[in-house]
Design a protein around this motif. Sequence first.
Motif, short mmCIF file in Angstrom:
data_model
loop_
_atom_site.label_atom_id
_atom_site.label_comp_id
_atom_site.label_asym_id
_atom_site.label_seq_id
_atom_site.Cartn_x
_atom_site.Cartn_y
_atom_site.Cartn_z
N PHE A 31 -99.99 -26.51 41.42
CA PHE A 31 -100.82 -27.25 42.37
C PHE A 31 -100.03 -28.42 42.94
O PHE A 31 -100.26 -29.56 42.59
CB PHE A 31 -102.11 -27.73 41.68
CG PHE A 31 -103.23 -28.01 42.62
CD1 PHE A 31 -104.05 -26.99 43.07
CD2 PHE A 31 -103.47 -29.29 43.08
CE1 PHE A 31 -105.10 -27.25 43.92
CE2 PHE A 31 -104.51 -29.56 43.94
CZ PHE A 31 -105.32 -28.53 44.37
N GLN A 120 -102.56 -28.73 49.56
CA GLN A 120 -103.21 -27.46 49.29
C GLN A 120 -104.21 -27.18 50.41
O GLN A 120 -104.79 -28.10 50.98
CB GLN A 120 -103.94 -27.50 47.94
CG GLN A 120 -103.02 -27.68 46.76
CD GLN A 120 -102.25 -26.42 46.46
OE1 GLN A 120 -102.77 -25.32 46.53
NE2 GLN A 120 -100.97 -26.58 46.13
N THR A 121 -104.42 -25.91 50.71
CA THR A 121 -105.37 -25.52 51.76
C THR A 121 -106.74 -26.12 51.53
O THR A 121 -107.38 -26.60 52.47
CB THR A 121 -105.48 -23.98 51.84
OG1 THR A 121 -104.19 -23.45 52.10
CG2 THR A 121 -106.45 -23.54 52.91
N SER A 122 -107.19 -26.12 50.30
CA SER A 122 -108.54 -26.63 50.00
C SER A 122 -108.67 -28.11 50.35
O SER A 122 -109.72 -28.56 50.81
CB SER A 122 -108.89 -26.40 48.54
OG SER A 122 -108.05 -27.15 47.69
#
Length: 157
Positions: A31, A120-122
């Motif tokens: 991550f 991160q995409t989120s």
Amino acid sequence: MSEGVNYKVWTMCMIQDGDSILLLDRQHDSFKGFIPPGGKVEFPESFVEAAIREVKQETGLTVSNLIYKGLYEYVNPAKNDRYMIFNYLTRDFTGTLLDDSPEGKPLWVPIAEAHNLPMQTSIKRRFPYFFEEGTFEIHVEWDDEFNKEGKVTIRKT
């Protein structure tokens, strides 16, 4: 709650100081990227208590007056998993920023430039909603067969 579903709950707290926000430059495990402070909610603490605790552990700052901004969740129907992240914003904090943190180096970043950072995409998906009026709910269904995001539903109120 549905029987047989594995619930995992986290918090995330965006800390704003004028035109800047505090992000952690996380460069370990899978991550990687710039992230706001946050982490797992420990039972039986409340979501707000968890957010305050995680910010303190990861940044050295004590935050208050948290504003609920929304829910981000992943569901994996194939594994009966539901990951829920309660998102907060605050402009009220005290203390001295840590030089380094186990989660990454804390850095003040101009809000207008943050979208250029690796995230991160989120996090990138929900980032703008922290600075808009109202709340958001983002529901992501994981496609276990292809090991990627499937249907994404975004609601703003």
